[in-house]
Design an enzyme around this catalytic site. Structure first.
Site, short mmCIF file in Angstrom:
data_model
loop_
_atom_site.label_atom_id
_atom_site.label_comp_id
_atom_site.label_asym_id
_atom_site.label_seq_id
_atom_site.Cartn_x
_atom_site.Cartn_y
_atom_site.Cartn_z
CB SER A 1 53.80 54.72 37.69
OG SER A 1 52.74 55.66 37.60
CE1 TYR B 1 53.84 55.44 42.93
CE2 TYR B 1 53.03 56.86 41.16
CZ TYR B 1 53.18 55.60 41.71
OH TYR B 1 52.69 54.49 41.05
N1 LIG Z 1 46.77 51.69 41.11
C1 LIG Z 1 47.29 52.50 40.20
O1 LIG Z 1 46.60 53.35 39.62
C2 LIG Z 1 48.74 52.38 39.83
C3 LIG Z 1 49.21 53.14 38.75
C4 LIG Z 1 50.53 53.07 38.40
C5 LIG Z 1 51.39 52.23 39.08
N2 LIG Z 1 50.93 51.50 40.12
C6 LIG Z 1 51.89 50.65 40.83
O2 LIG Z 1 51.39 49.34 40.95
C7 LIG Z 1 51.92 48.74 42.13
C8 LIG Z 1 50.80 48.12 42.93
O3 LIG Z 1 49.86 49.11 43.24
P1 LIG Z 1 48.32 48.79 43.57
O4 LIG Z 1 47.53 49.77 42.83
O5 LIG Z 1 48.04 47.36 43.42
O6 LIG Z 1 48.30 49.25 45.12
P2 LIG Z 1 47.74 48.56 46.44
O7 LIG Z 1 46.44 47.90 46.16
O8 LIG Z 1 47.81 49.61 47.48
O9 LIG Z 1 48.81 47.43 46.74
C9 LIG Z 1 50.12 47.76 47.13
C10 LIG Z 1 50.81 46.48 47.55
O10 LIG Z 1 52.15 46.80 47.91
C11 LIG Z 1 52.43 46.12 49.12
N3 LIG Z 1 53.48 46.81 49.87
C12 LIG Z 1 53.55 48.11 50.23
N4 LIG Z 1 54.65 48.33 50.95
C13 LIG Z 1 55.30 47.14 51.07
C14 LIG Z 1 56.47 46.70 51.70
N5 LIG Z 1 57.24 47.54 52.41
N6 LIG Z 1 56.82 45.41 51.59
C15 LIG Z 1 56.06 44.55 50.89
N7 LIG Z 1 54.92 44.88 50.28
C16 LIG Z 1 54.55 46.17 50.37
C17 LIG Z 1 51.12 46.07 49.88
O11 LIG Z 1 51.11 44.96 50.76
P3 LIG Z 1 51.24 45.00 52.35
O12 LIG Z 1 50.68 46.32 52.81
O13 LIG Z 1 50.42 43.81 52.79
O14 LIG Z 1 52.69 44.82 52.61
C18 LIG Z 1 50.15 45.80 48.73
O15 LIG Z 1 50.05 44.42 48.49
C19 LIG Z 1 52.69 49.83 42.86
O16 LIG Z 1 54.07 49.70 42.59
C20 LIG Z 1 52.16 51.11 42.23
O17 LIG Z 1 53.12 52.15 42.27
C21 LIG Z 1 49.63 51.55 40.52
#
Ligand SMILES: NC(=O)c1ccc[n+]([C@@H]2O[C@H](COP(=O)([O-])OP(=O)(O)OC[C@H]3O[C@@H](n4cnc5c(N)ncnc54)[C@H](OP(=O)(O)O)[C@@H]3O)[C@@H](O)[C@H]2O)c1
Length: 283
Positions: free
Chosen positions: A135, A148
């Site tokens: 991130s 985070y």
């Molecule tokens: N969105 C942003 O602005 C942003 C910015 C920077 C970085 N990121 C990073 O991008 C990644 C994905 O984020 P996103 O935005 O796509 O969020 P999201 O839509 O909330 O998706 C998060 C995913 O992580 C999975 N997850 C959470 N805990 C888990 C566990 N214990 N075991 C397996 N799967 C798990 C969830 O699946 P289940 O709940 O079905 O397990 C879901 O598929 C993260 O690492 C986040 O830190 C996001």
């Protein structure tokens, strides 16, 4: 053809977009997460090349079962996309230690555990790619997102050590640094911040100001497909970058953070998020 790739956290947001993009690009995708019914729903979007895989990255038994299931499919993993993540928000002083631990269990130890489970076969094959989803908060730590930001800073170190350890084995390691992306990720972040606004919370006013700024971030963020495209590049480029920052608009702040004194970066942060105009009333 159809090189196998495992994407964690594929039931939503970036992971879902990556699973679909990679399947359509010809990879055989194992889409992993806890919510298997959501994964089943995206199986149909990948031209027959997405397989749903139940996986909780915080549960060693679940990881071992996923690795077994993978072996049973007769596949040797080519790509591992460590994407699963959660965000614990709130003032460092107030966020309970158990939540700090939960943050690291998913965002750091989950990545370590999944990587350790699949690495022996990849190393034996002397080929492959590992893509870790970090991130911008892994370089620029926002206030009230300390847990985070710390987890993503730790992931940066993990990523660099892993890349250097695996270079002789032909396994290339990249980190993707997304800025604000339009996914459901911001919802729990907002809920977390709400818990620290109101009477009795010493940082209440500044958390409220930060929360108002943050609320605009995800809805106006880049589409998850932008990150999926960077993941695809890291998996297919002959010489993948060690880091991809997405979207390009967040590259300058990350670069300035490296060049400017911390005092100036701190002032810029406070001005951008609106927290400098607030004084806390409570002692
Ligand atoms: N969105 C942003 O602005 C942003 C910015 C920077 C970085 N990121 C990073 O991008 C990644 C994905 O984020 P996103 O935005 O796509 O969020 P999201 O839509 O909330 O998706 C998060 C995913 O992580 C999975 N997850 C959470 N805990 C888990 C566990 N214990 N075991 C397996 N799967 C798990 C969830 O699946 P289940 O709940 O079905 O397990 C879901 O598929 C993260 O690492 C986040 O830190 C996001």
């Amino acid at each position: 053809m159809h090189k196998p790739v495992l994407v964690t956290g594929a039931s939503s947001g970036i992971g879902e977009a990556a699973a679909v993009t990679l399947a359509r690009a010809g990879f055989r995708v194992f889409a992993a997460a806890r919510r298997i019914e959501k994964l089943k729903a995206i199986e149909g979007l990948g031209e027959g090349r997405i397989t749903a895989l139940a996986l909780d990255v915080t549960d060693e038994g679940s990881i071992a079962a996923a690795a077994e299931r993978f072996k049973a499919e007769g596949a040797v993993l080519y790509g591992l996309v460590n994407n699963a993540g959660i965000s614990v928000t709130g003032p460092i002083e107030e966020v309970p230690l158990a939540e700090w631990r939960a943050q690291f269990e998913t965002n750091l130890f989950g990545v370590v555990a999944v990587t350790k489970a699949f690495l022996p076969a990849m190393r034996a094959a002397r080929a492959g790619r590992i893509v870790n989803i970090g991130s911008v908060s892994g370089r620029l730590a926002p206030p009230f997102m300390g847990a985070y930001a710390a987890s993503k800073h730790a992931l940066e170190g993990f990523n660099d050590s892993l890349r250097r350890e695996l270079a002789p084995y032909g396994i290339k390691v990249s980190l993707i640094r997304p800025g604000f992306i339009h996914t459901p990720f911001g919802g729990p972040e907002q809920e977390g911040l709400s818990r620290y606004v109101g009477p009795g919370h010493p940082y209440s006013e500044r958390v409220a100001a930060f929360k108002a700024w943050h609320a605009k971030g995800h809805p106006n963020g880049a589409p998850p497909s932008a990150v999926a495209d960077a993941i695809a590049q890291a998996l297919t480029a002959a010489r993948p970058h060690s880091r991809y920052t997405v979207p390009a608009s967040v590259i300058p702040p990350v670069m300035l953070r490296n060049l400017l004194p911390s005092a100036i970066v701190d002032r810029a942060f406070a001005a951008t998020t609106g927290i400098d105009r607030r004084k806390e009333a409570a002692p």
